[in-house]
Motif scaffolding. Structure first.
Motif, PDB file in Angstrom:
ATOM      1  N   TYR A   9       0.858  -1.186   0.000  1.00 30.98           N
ATOM      2  CA  TYR A   9       0.000   0.000   0.000  1.00 30.98           C
ATOM      3  C   TYR A   9       0.891   1.231   0.000  1.00 30.98           C
ATOM      4  CZ  TYR A   9      -4.136   2.847   0.943  1.00 30.98           C
ATOM      5  OH  TYR A   9      -5.157   3.746   0.840  1.00 30.98           O
ATOM      6  N   GLU A  10       0.372   2.355  -0.481  1.00 32.84           N
ATOM      7  CA  GLU A  10       1.139   3.595  -0.544  1.00 32.84           C
ATOM      8  C   GLU A  10       0.196   4.776  -0.553  1.00 32.84           C
ATOM      9  OE1 GLU A  10       1.712   3.035  -5.388  1.00 32.84           O
ATOM     10  OE2 GLU A  10       3.400   3.653  -4.141  1.00 32.84           O
ATOM     11  N   GLY A  11       0.719   5.938  -0.135  1.00 40.51           N
ATOM     12  CA  GLY A  11      -0.089   7.148  -0.105  1.00 40.51           C
ATOM     13  C   GLY A  11       0.564   8.237   0.733  1.00 40.51           C
ATOM     14  N   TRP A  12      -0.059   9.426   0.720  1.00 43.96           N
ATOM     15  CA  TRP A  12       0.466  10.584   1.439  1.00 43.96           C
ATOM     16  C   TRP A  12      -0.035  10.570   2.882  1.00 43.96           C
ATOM     17  CZ3 TRP A  12       4.196  13.694  -0.333  1.00 43.96           C
ATOM     18  CH2 TRP A  12       4.414  13.766  -1.716  1.00 43.96           C
ATOM     19  N   LEU A  13       0.879  10.857   3.818  1.00 44.66           N
ATOM     20  CA  LEU A  13       0.566  10.976   5.239  1.00 44.66           C
ATOM     21  C   LEU A  13       1.434  12.066   5.855  1.00 44.66           C
ATOM     22  CD1 LEU A  13       0.476   7.198   6.286  1.00 44.66           C
ATOM     23  CD2 LEU A  13      -1.516   8.702   6.066  1.00 44.66           C
ATOM     24  N   GLU A  14       0.963  12.626   6.940  1.00 44.71           N
ATOM     25  CA  GLU A  14       1.765  13.558   7.727  1.00 44.71           C
ATOM     26  C   GLU A  14       2.410  12.805   8.883  1.00 44.71           C
ATOM     27  OE1 GLU A  14       0.416  17.966   7.935  1.00 44.71           O
ATOM     28  OE2 GLU A  14      -1.411  16.768   8.079  1.00 44.71           O
ATOM     29  N   LYS A  15       3.672  13.091   9.148  1.00 44.43           N
ATOM     30  CA  LYS A  15       4.449  12.346  10.138  1.00 44.43           C
ATOM     31  C   LYS A  15       4.918  13.273  11.248  1.00 44.43           C
ATOM     32  CE  LYS A  15       8.675   9.537  10.476  1.00 44.43           C
ATOM     33  NZ  LYS A  15       9.490  10.469  11.269  1.00 44.43           N
ATOM     34  N   CYS A  16       4.879  12.747  12.482  1.00 44.74           N
ATOM     35  CA  CYS A  16       5.340  13.493  13.664  1.00 44.74           C
ATOM     36  C   CYS A  16       6.096  12.514  14.555  1.00 44.74           C
ATOM     37  CB  CYS A  16       4.165  14.110  14.415  1.00 44.74           C
ATOM     38  SG  CYS A  16       4.645  14.966  15.937  1.00 44.74           S
ATOM     39  N   ASN A  17       7.375  12.772  14.800  1.00 42.58           N
ATOM     40  CA  ASN A  17       8.180  11.935  15.684  1.00 42.58           C
ATOM     41  C   ASN A  17       7.851  12.242  17.137  1.00 42.58           C
ATOM     42  OD1 ASN A  17       9.662  10.616  13.628  1.00 42.58           O
ATOM     43  ND2 ASN A  17      11.021  12.370  13.449  1.00 42.58           N
ATOM     44  N   ILE A  18       7.761  11.205  17.945  1.00 44.24           N
ATOM     45  CA  ILE A  18       7.517  11.352  19.375  1.00 44.24           C
ATOM     46  C   ILE A  18       8.478  10.431  20.104  1.00 44.24           C
ATOM     47  CG2 ILE A  18       5.094  11.986  19.143  1.00 44.24           C
ATOM     48  CD1 ILE A  18       4.327   9.167  19.792  1.00 44.24           C
ATOM     49  N   SER A  19       8.727  10.752  21.369  1.00 51.84           N
ATOM     50  CA  SER A  19       9.603   9.920  22.185  1.00 51.84           C
ATOM     51  C   SER A  19       8.810   8.789  22.802  1.00 51.84           C
ATOM     52  CB  SER A  19      10.270  10.759  23.283  1.00 51.84           C
ATOM     53  OG  SER A  19       9.296  11.275  24.174  1.00 51.84           O
ATOM     54  N   ASN A  20       9.509   7.790  23.300  1.00 50.59           N
ATOM     55  CA  ASN A  20       8.842   6.648  23.912  1.00 50.59           C
ATOM     56  C   ASN A  20       8.165   7.010  25.221  1.00 50.59           C
ATOM     57  OD1 ASN A  20       9.648   4.886  21.886  1.00 50.59           O
ATOM     58  ND2 ASN A  20      11.618   4.485  22.871  1.00 50.59           N
ATOM     59  N   PHE A  38       4.896  13.350   3.988  1.00 49.27           N
ATOM     60  CA  PHE A  38       5.740  12.449   3.221  1.00 49.27           C
ATOM     61  C   PHE A  38       4.860  11.478   2.441  1.00 49.27           C
ATOM     62  CE2 PHE A  38       8.328  13.587   6.949  1.00 49.27           C
ATOM     63  CZ  PHE A  38       9.469  14.068   6.335  1.00 49.27           C
ATOM     64  N   TYR A  39       5.490  10.865   1.443  1.00 46.79           N
ATOM     65  CA  TYR A  39       4.818   9.814   0.675  1.00 46.79           C
ATOM     66  C   TYR A  39       5.304   8.470   1.208  1.00 46.79           C
ATOM     67  CZ  TYR A  39       2.670   7.441  -3.272  1.00 46.79           C
ATOM     68  OH  TYR A  39       1.876   6.641  -4.042  1.00 46.79           O
ATOM     69  N   PHE A  40       4.382   7.683   1.801  1.00 42.24           N
ATOM     70  CA  PHE A  40       4.730   6.427   2.454  1.00 42.24           C
ATOM     71  C   PHE A  40       4.434   5.254   1.530  1.00 42.24           C
ATOM     72  CE2 PHE A  40       4.690   9.194   6.037  1.00 42.24           C
ATOM     73  CZ  PHE A  40       5.510   8.605   6.985  1.00 42.24           C
ATOM     74  N   VAL A  41       5.284   4.243   1.625  1.00 42.44           N
ATOM     75  CA  VAL A  41       5.136   3.015   0.846  1.00 42.44           C
ATOM     76  C   VAL A  41       5.356   1.838   1.782  1.00 42.44           C
ATOM     77  CG1 VAL A  41       5.993   1.616  -1.067  1.00 42.44           C
ATOM     78  CG2 VAL A  41       5.915   4.111  -1.284  1.00 42.44           C
ATOM     79  N   LEU A  42       4.356   0.970   1.890  1.00 41.39           N
ATOM     80  CA  LEU A  42       4.475  -0.276   2.645  1.00 41.39           C
ATOM     81  C   LEU A  42       4.751  -1.396   1.652  1.00 41.39           C
ATOM     82  CD1 LEU A  42       4.166  -1.928   5.283  1.00 41.39           C
ATOM     83  CD2 LEU A  42       1.725  -2.082   4.793  1.00 41.39           C
ATOM     84  N   ARG A  43       5.894  -2.039   1.802  1.00 45.39           N
ATOM     85  CA  ARG A  43       6.305  -3.045   0.834  1.00 45.39           C
ATOM     86  C   ARG A  43       6.981  -4.223   1.535  1.00 45.39           C
ATOM     87  NH1 ARG A  43      11.284   0.571  -1.633  1.00 45.39           N
ATOM     88  NH2 ARG A  43      12.891  -0.076  -0.132  1.00 45.39           N
ATOM     89  N   LYS A  44       7.179  -5.287   0.768  1.00 40.23           N
ATOM     90  CA  LYS A  44       7.841  -6.487   1.255  1.00 40.23           C
ATOM     91  C   LYS A  44       9.314  -6.444   0.874  1.00 40.23           C
ATOM     92  CE  LYS A  44       4.204  -8.884   2.787  1.00 40.23           C
ATOM     93  NZ  LYS A  44       4.077  -9.432   4.154  1.00 40.23           N
ATOM     94  N   GLU A  45      10.136  -7.026   1.725  1.00 37.55           N
ATOM     95  CA  GLU A  45      11.555  -7.210   1.440  1.00 37.55           C
ATOM     96  C   GLU A  45      11.968  -8.596   1.900  1.00 37.55           C
ATOM     97  OE1 GLU A  45      14.143  -4.190   2.838  1.00 37.55           O
ATOM     98  OE2 GLU A  45      13.326  -2.625   1.518  1.00 37.55           O
ATOM     99  N   ARG A  46      13.025  -9.105   1.312  1.00 32.91           N
ATOM    100  CA  ARG A  46      13.494 -10.451   1.628  1.00 32.91           C
ATOM    101  C   ARG A  46      15.015 -10.440   1.740  1.00 32.91           C
ATOM    102  NH1 ARG A  46      11.576 -15.610   1.034  1.00 32.91           N
ATOM    103  NH2 ARG A  46       9.656 -14.822   0.056  1.00 32.91           N
TER     104      ARG A  46
END
Length: 421
Positions: A9-20, A38-46
């Motif tokens: 899946y892929e698409g535009w999202l807004e990102k905000c870093n937070i601490s644990n 940012f433009y996010f992409v969820l993909r598989k890797e091996r």
């Protein structure tokens, strides 16, 4: 070197870093400048040993192989991760968080369907383990908006109940689509017509919602008793430690308790729970006998629950007091007497008959191994990658003798009520 696989899946999202150390409400203190698109992409890797999923993001949508190599960041969803929906804040209503061992950040979508699609696809990268402590049941999700939001409506699912919470996965692929810690469950109920229902609060990782499942014959009572026993065990353990949050909903302490239990549930899902906690959970599961499939004896209407003040009430683990099991069963019996004034609910029926949940020795079967006459299209064909849902309904089969008897009794009850009026 990892080999790049298919895009999920892929698409535009807004990102905000937070601490644990930030809580689920930490966005209230965040400035708008901390959010970047940012433009996010969820993909598989091996790699040489296994296939896993990664979440990468770019400053702009990659159109060429050269653009795809200019990634801004990458999040490896291995060996464990978690996804949870967050409280809305001013200017951003659809927020969810992704947490791994290395980082934690929150993402904001433009619409509810986009957020639900992302959460669904991220959850689907986890598989339900066969050795997860607890009991597994084969169910069918009843069509509702809440089931649509998690991607389970109309599908044959596996509902796993453990000492840490409830897990829902698709039957064929065993891919997870939702998890609920026990502490976020406000109420749960079973019925005589094979329906199991539970309500999740606002602090739930999947958001607030009511979830209804059609179970196999008489398994709704077994599921009810399991959740009741697990919550009772958790409440008794909590009573020996620190006091609960006093019934205040969405308090900081309650959110922290739900987060801690959700972490345990996710670690158990990946098989990474510490040995001591895993042994304790397995011991609790082994100490609770899975109820038989014999229909529960209904409590007479003239029988009243015990009024002994010394008998403690059961607690759901987050400060909400629930009536005892006997009282809840009595309430279900009393609700049946008023059902004659209500039109009978129309639920979708499965086109195939469920198998009996016991073997020849009378032992309880692991229903995750049961296969129904279904196709992969029934399980995955409803989902559209554009974020929209396909409405595929089953045709209701012919009435059985039990359905006709129930319908006639309701009609007679309604007629008698009109005569009294």
């Amino acid at each position: 070197m990892a080999e790049v696989g298919a895009i999920v899946y892929e698409g535009w999202l807004e990102k905000c870093n937070i601490s644990n150390n930030d809580s689920k409400k930490s966005l209230l203190r965040k400035k708008s400048s901390s959010w970047k698109k940012f433009y996010f992409v969820l993909r598989k890797e091996r790699d040489e040993t296994r296939e896993y999923s990664v979440l990468v993001y770019y400053d702009k949508k990659p159109t060429t192989a050269r653009d795809a190599s200019r990634l801004k960041g990458i999040t490896k969803l291995w060996p464990q991760y978690k996804v949870e929906k967050c409280f809305p804040v001013k200017g951003r209503e659809f927020i969810f968080a992704v947490t791994t061992e290395q980082e934690k950040y929150q993402l904001s979508a433009d619409a509810q369907s986009i957020m639900d699609t992302w959460v669904f696809n991220l959850q689907m990268q986890t598989t339900l383990r066969h050795d997860l402590p607890g009991s597994c049941f084969l169910v069918k999700a009843v069509d509702s908006d809440d089931h649509r939001r998690i991607g389970s409506f109309g599908s044959n699912c596996l509902l796993h109940i453990s000492p840490w919470g409830i897990t829902c996965a698709l039957q064929l692929s065993r891919s997870l689509i939702g998890q609920w810690p026990l502490k976020c469950i406000r109420s749960f109920e079973s019925s005589d017509d094979g329906m199991f229902t539970f309500e999740a609060g606002r602090s739930s990782p999947m958001g607030e919602g009511d979830y209804i499942f059609r179970t196999q014959r008489n398994q709704d009572n077994a599921m009810y008793d399991l959740v009741d026993n697990f919550t009772s065990s958790a409440s008794s353990g909590q009573s020996q430690g620190q006091p609960s949050s006093g019934g205040r909903r969405d308090s900081k302490k309650e959110v922290d308790e739900i987060t801690e239990e959700y972490d345990c549930l996710r670690l158990a899902t990946f098989g990474l729970l510490p040995s001591q906690q895993a042994a304790e959970g397995a011991a609790v599961s082994a100490s609770i006998d899975v109820p038989s499939s014999t229909p529960r004896q209904r409590t007479p209407l003239t029988q009243q629950p015990s009024t002994d003040e010394s008998a403690p009430e059961e607690q759901d683990g987050v400060g909400y007091l629930l009536p005892s099991s006997e009282a809840r069963r009595l309430q279900r019996s009393q609700s049946d007497t008023t059902a004659c004034t209500q039109p009978p609910p129309q639920f979708l029926r499965s086109q195939s008959e469920f198998r009996h949940p016991k073997d020849e020795t009378g032992a309880y079967l692991d229903m995750s191994q049961t296969s129904l006459n279904t196709s992969s299209r029934e399980e995955e064909g409803w989902w559209s990658m554009s974020g929209e849902f396909k409405q595929e309904y089953e045709k209701v089969g012919p009435e059985t003798a039990q359905d006709i008897t129930r319908r006639l009794s309701r009609e007679i009850g309604r007629a008698s009520c009109r005569e009294r009026v």
